[in-house]
Design a protein around this motif. Structure first.
Motif: not given
Lengths: 690, 690
Positions: A335, A394, A397-398, A401-403, A405, A412
């Motif tokens: 990725r 993007q 960001r993914e 993980g949650g961090a 976001f 973000v």
């Protein structure tokens, strides 16, 4: 899960200097602005506060001395356009709102006065604009028309009775829209309007129009609306402006390419209205150049954050006891590593674009050929880089993980702010069509002169004499045959010549295909020609994308070859890995095409994926240095997860677990108990037997 | 630019009923919530106001009667799980914040009490939770561990001295994180913690824990932090919760799958701790099912907005005088029409998922096979649909140009709110790995039992007896040979059997390839096995994606075949176009693979692109009806550009221009003047000559 280590001993400073390019000093100045906390726009400010903070932060840009760099030497400047833009785009690290607000104020508003105004006008308005004392808007886009500037509805009618222009918004769709600085701060605006003099419509010209008085109230006849909340860029006060018969003196027409004299007679140094229009618009290229660079800065920041986190964050226990670092997962590498390679390509390609930009804007080479090449490359690079930046942010960001976001980790916000880059300063789709049309025109003289109507018409009238296509591609494409030896082994799959040949021959064939499909248009009526063009629009845009990808690959390849491999063997080697990963990723993305058109045998095509996997693994081992070379620190990243907090927490947790396990009364895992019982039962059974 | 019209006379109501599925009445109830303006979260509210408004809007959900649908009939419910989720996911149209806040409150908090609690616990807490009187958190995720629930650090130590559990956060990384309702509103929480009883760690269990007193102050030992600003979902008050030796009575353990009796003795109906853990987690599937549906709602809304705008907005003059409608551009069609087809596939596939969900949760078929199939499909669908929704929303936002970036047009908000869908309720990458692992296990008994370590280990222990692979794929794959006749003409390229064969054989081959590559792991040590698995992680995830794509295609195909083509010829025809566009788009996306592995000849592969172009053009002519069938109105879309304002403005502008042109003194275009002068000069020259 640890395989062989491919880490090279890299000189991060050396790589950083390569990336930062010849205007590194300006880039550093731009990055320093991020150290002023007052421009950072904490999320808990209101919209108004964010706008005020951004306005106030403009003075840091002025103080850095950047804004006057592009002025001529005799006006106190350095005629340094590339350095100016380099410093500027680094403002993204401070806040994209500041970068865009500064772009509106200095680049667009100031730039229009510099490039379209006469000496007197410059004397009056330029320095105040560049010092941030006279805040202004660039009022081009209307509700009804964005990328199609020729269709604007605002009119500027010359009235000989009092030697003034009457500026008017004749219907709602002609209201100026999305105008930066309009909602609150603009005192003046450079307004694009159809100039009507003595019954003749001379097409779009630009006028300097005071829009607010000293108290900030709208000037008579000027009305504003606030665009309010947007997807991002909260620090930029976008709004709408409408004019109800607003009068400005004749001398407010920025008249370098079209003037009205005291007798009310219009004249222009450029006879053709079409050429005149495009010449006036050509100053817009600066915006596209700087968005290409700003998007590159944003993707570097995002990768810097996600890769630092990926090197610390552990998740799911590995084969042993310790959990696995995210960046050790094959998928995580897949990725992020190709995106890291692409960021390098974007950075080097951008420096090439800056070179062309400097040549044209400094006057060193402002031939029509150079100008048109600059326009084409700026359009293509802007489109591809802004899209790539959005995708990369993007993915980053993914990957967190949650961090990822959480607003405090920055990703973000970068996505939200950069979002509009895809459609402003020329919609990406329209820009790529422009590139495609140029490629076609270069390919075939015949196609250059067909009126395809629609968006194509706009571009058709810009056709140039030079040839992108013939000079850049054909000779590369020709070598591809030589490379088709049956014995291509795993290392040959990384051949640079092979990569270039594949990328170039794809462009060549795609353009040729569209050209062939369009040939009947030469003898067709305009409606049929337009329909035929439309049927090929998708293919043409794909060809344009392929062309930009080739140029980016070539820039990266060139940068790699420019490194003295004897003096800097590790750096040369890592750049080769980066180039190969970028090249092979591009080929993989379109692998169907390469096979379908006989450029790659199936057997060879199957080697691409595994070669990419290997390169990802190798580059992973230098990931820290490769993002380190971007030259950003905590002041630029400002992302809690990128500064070691995660590693600290893990150390604390591990230490706790070590202590617990050492205790005599540490709890036993029920699973262990089950296994033990089973073993005991078995042993008991065995004992019974014996 | 107008070609043949392919418009079919469609019954939008009929299509809408198909899309809405068997729970249409619940969907309508869910959509009606959007009519209450108090949940809409205007952008100018503060974060606190958005949170309060969202909390207050929960009562609309309660009032709709939805929250009690999943209760057993004897508890006053309808045992209607699919209807419940159907209504629920439509809350996205009201606001994604409300949908998620309601999901936390009713689905997760309430759901945990319903599914893990005993009768007494349900009597005490369940109805108050479902009526929104007892607000709660679902405290599973920790800073250190999200998707890897087994590694949570929070402990619940049973203390026989006072028959209570001591809940504790032993280190910072064990702090509960991203917990919805935590920052402000939760009065209680269902807390995931390792249960330690009499020196044995029984693994993760769930306890009901009061966290705030009646005045909203934290209970002794409980501390909160506010996650503050996020990338979206501003109405959800996410936060962190830590426990400092907090005592709760023994009877607060939700003890369906693991209880401690009055003598302090632990017991469980499920002997294996591994199976017990996964059984407890299996209730989480409801969250994934509803995210699949909520993401589908979001993509439908985005397409509804962008397509309505694309049918009105005109830009660049066409061959004649009128400007061209955006959706008439070939590229615009290529951007939006395949996404419209995919939204149909997502909707029909989601209804299939709801069917499995209802069977398992109602008890109609809660066999282990059915449960595991549900889990696999929910994981795969959730991952692919949430990603697709994000991409679609972004494309829609860009297709609306600058207007798409304005908050008032809704698209940027949908993207921001949906962003986290990709990583919560199971990170998409981890979920797809789960799907891939299941495919592998079904393919090869041998692979099912290898310990690959890492994330793979988690999934390995869930291996089931049924076979996804053998039942779903092999028989389809076998037919592919028959389809490889050399004479495939343009219409045959749309053959459904061909599409299915290509999609299925791709899954089959990819899984077989990974299985073959992993075979050496059977005889390797765990570290080597883990490394080998990691080398194949990317390929395995790609295989999982291909599998989900196949399932979605099959759902769409099935829905199409279910329409009586005699009674509804136009609807059947348009669904065939949609199915073909979806199928061919999937094939085009991976065309390299299909050629590389000999599934498609090059000549045939080259027909795919043009076939897609034709389908896009045809579907464009029914675009209005196809989004109309989604069943949303102005109250759900709430997007200024989707309700006719653009067409009105254009009419006003056109009317103005008509009037102007009719005037005797209308300005003449300078270009016309130039042409006229040239003609006159020519005529004069001709006159001289003669």
């Amino acid at each position: 899960m640890t395989a062989a280590n491919h880490r090279l001993d890299l000189d991060t400073g050396f790589l950083g200097a390569l990336l930062d390019g010849p205007h590194a000093d300006k880039r550093h100045r731009g990055r320093e602005v991020a150290e002023h906390a007052d421009a950072h726009l904490p999320d808990d400010l209101t919209l108004d506060q964010k706008r005020e903070a951004t306005k106030d932060a403009l003075h840091h840009v002025v103080d850095s001395g950047m804004t006057q760099l592009p002025l001529p030497v005799d006006a106190g400047g350095k005629n340094d356009h590339a350095g100016y833009v380099s410093g500027f785009e680094e403002l993204v690290a401070s806040s994209p709102s500041l970068q865009i607000k500064a772009g509106v104020q200095f680049g667009l508003f100031g730039g229009a006065i510099q490039h379209l105004g006469n000496a007197e006008q410059q004397a009056k308005w330029l320095l105040p604009a560049l010092k941030g004392e006279l805040l202004g808007s660039f009022a081009m886009t209307e509700i009804g028309h964005g990328s199609d500037v020729a269709s604007l509805g605002t009119t500027a009618l010359y009235d000989p009775a009092d030697d003034s222009f009457v500026l008017h918004t004749p219907f709602r769709a002609a209201t100026k829209e999305y105008i930066g600085n309009a909602a609150c701060h603009a005192q003046a605006a450079v307004v694009f309007a159809k100039l009507i003099v003595d019954g003749v419509d001379h097409g779009v010209h630009v006028l300097f129009v005071p829009v607010r008085d000293e108290d900030g109230a709208p000037m008579p006849g000027v009305s504003f609306e606030d665009d309010g909340y947007k997807g991002g860029l909260p620090g930029v006060d976008n709004g709408r402006i409408a004019f109800d018969h607003v009068r400005v003196p004749r001398t407010n027409l920025l008249d370098r390419y079209g003037a009205v004299d005291a007798d009310g007679v219009y004249s222009s140094p450029i006879e053709s209205p079409g050429r005149r229009f495009f010449t006036m618009l050509s100053t817009l290229v600066q915006g596209r150049v700087s968005l290409d660079g700003a998007a590159t800065v944003a993707e570097k920041l995002a990768l810097d954050i996600a890769i630092r986190y990926g090197l610390e964050r552990r998740q799911f226990s590995g084969a042993g006891d310790a959990e696995t670092v995210l960046l050790d997962y094959g998928r995580h590498q897949r990725r992020l590593m190709p995106r890291l390679a692409r960021a390098y390509a974007d950075a080097f390609a951008h420096e090439k674009l800056l070179e062309s930009f400097q040549a044209v804007f400094s006057g060193a080479d402002d031939s029509e050929a150079a100008q048109q090449r600059l326009e084409t490359e700026a359009a293509g690079f802007k489109a591809m880089t802004t899209w790539n930046a959005l995708d990369t942010i993007q993915v980053c960001r993914e990957a967190c993980g949650g961090a990822g976001f959480m607003a405090e980790n920055r990703l973000v916000g970068l996505h939200a702010d950069l979002d509009v880059f895809a459609t402003f300063e020329g919609d990406n789709t329209v820009l790529l069509q422009l590139v495609g049309k140029r490629l076609l025109g270069d390919y075939s003289e015949e196609l250059r002169h067909i009126d395809f109507g629609g968006a194509a018409r706009l571009i058709g009238s810009q056709a140039a004499e030079y040839s992108l296509y013939r000079s850049g591609l054909a000779n590369v494409g020709r070598t591809i045959g030589d490379l088709f030896t049956p014995a291509l082994n795993a290392s040959r799959i990384r051949s640079g010549k092979m990569q270039e040949a594949l990328l170039a021959s794809r462009v060549e064939s795609m353009v040729a295909q569209v050209a062939q499909d369009l040939r009947p248009a030469a003898k067709a009526d305009p409606a049929t020609a337009a329909a035929l063009f439309n049927d090929n629009q998708h293919a043409l845009i794909e060809a344009a994308q392929a062309y930009v990808e080739l140029l980016k690959w070539q820039a990266l390849n060139e940068a790699m070859h420019a490194v003295d491999a004897k003096a800097h063997p590790s750096e040369a080697k890592v750049l080769r890995r980066i180039r190969d990963l970028f090249g092979l990723s591009l080929i993989e993305e379109h692998i169907g095409w390469h096979i379908m058109f006989g450029r790659l045998s199936m057997a060879r095509a199957r080697q691409i994926g595994p070669a990419i996997d290997r390169l990802c693994r190798k580059l992973r081992d230098n990931a820290a240095e490769l993002v380190g070379a971007f030259g950003y620190g905590p002041a630029q990243r400002r992302s809690a997860i990128a500064e070691g907090a995660e590693a600290e927490r893990q150390e604390e947790a591990a230490e706790y677990l070590r202590r617990e396990r050492a205790k005599a009364d540490a709890p036993v895992d029920e699973k262990v108990l089950h296994r033990r019982r089973k073993a005991e039962a078995k042993a008991a059974k065995g004992a019974q037997k014996s």
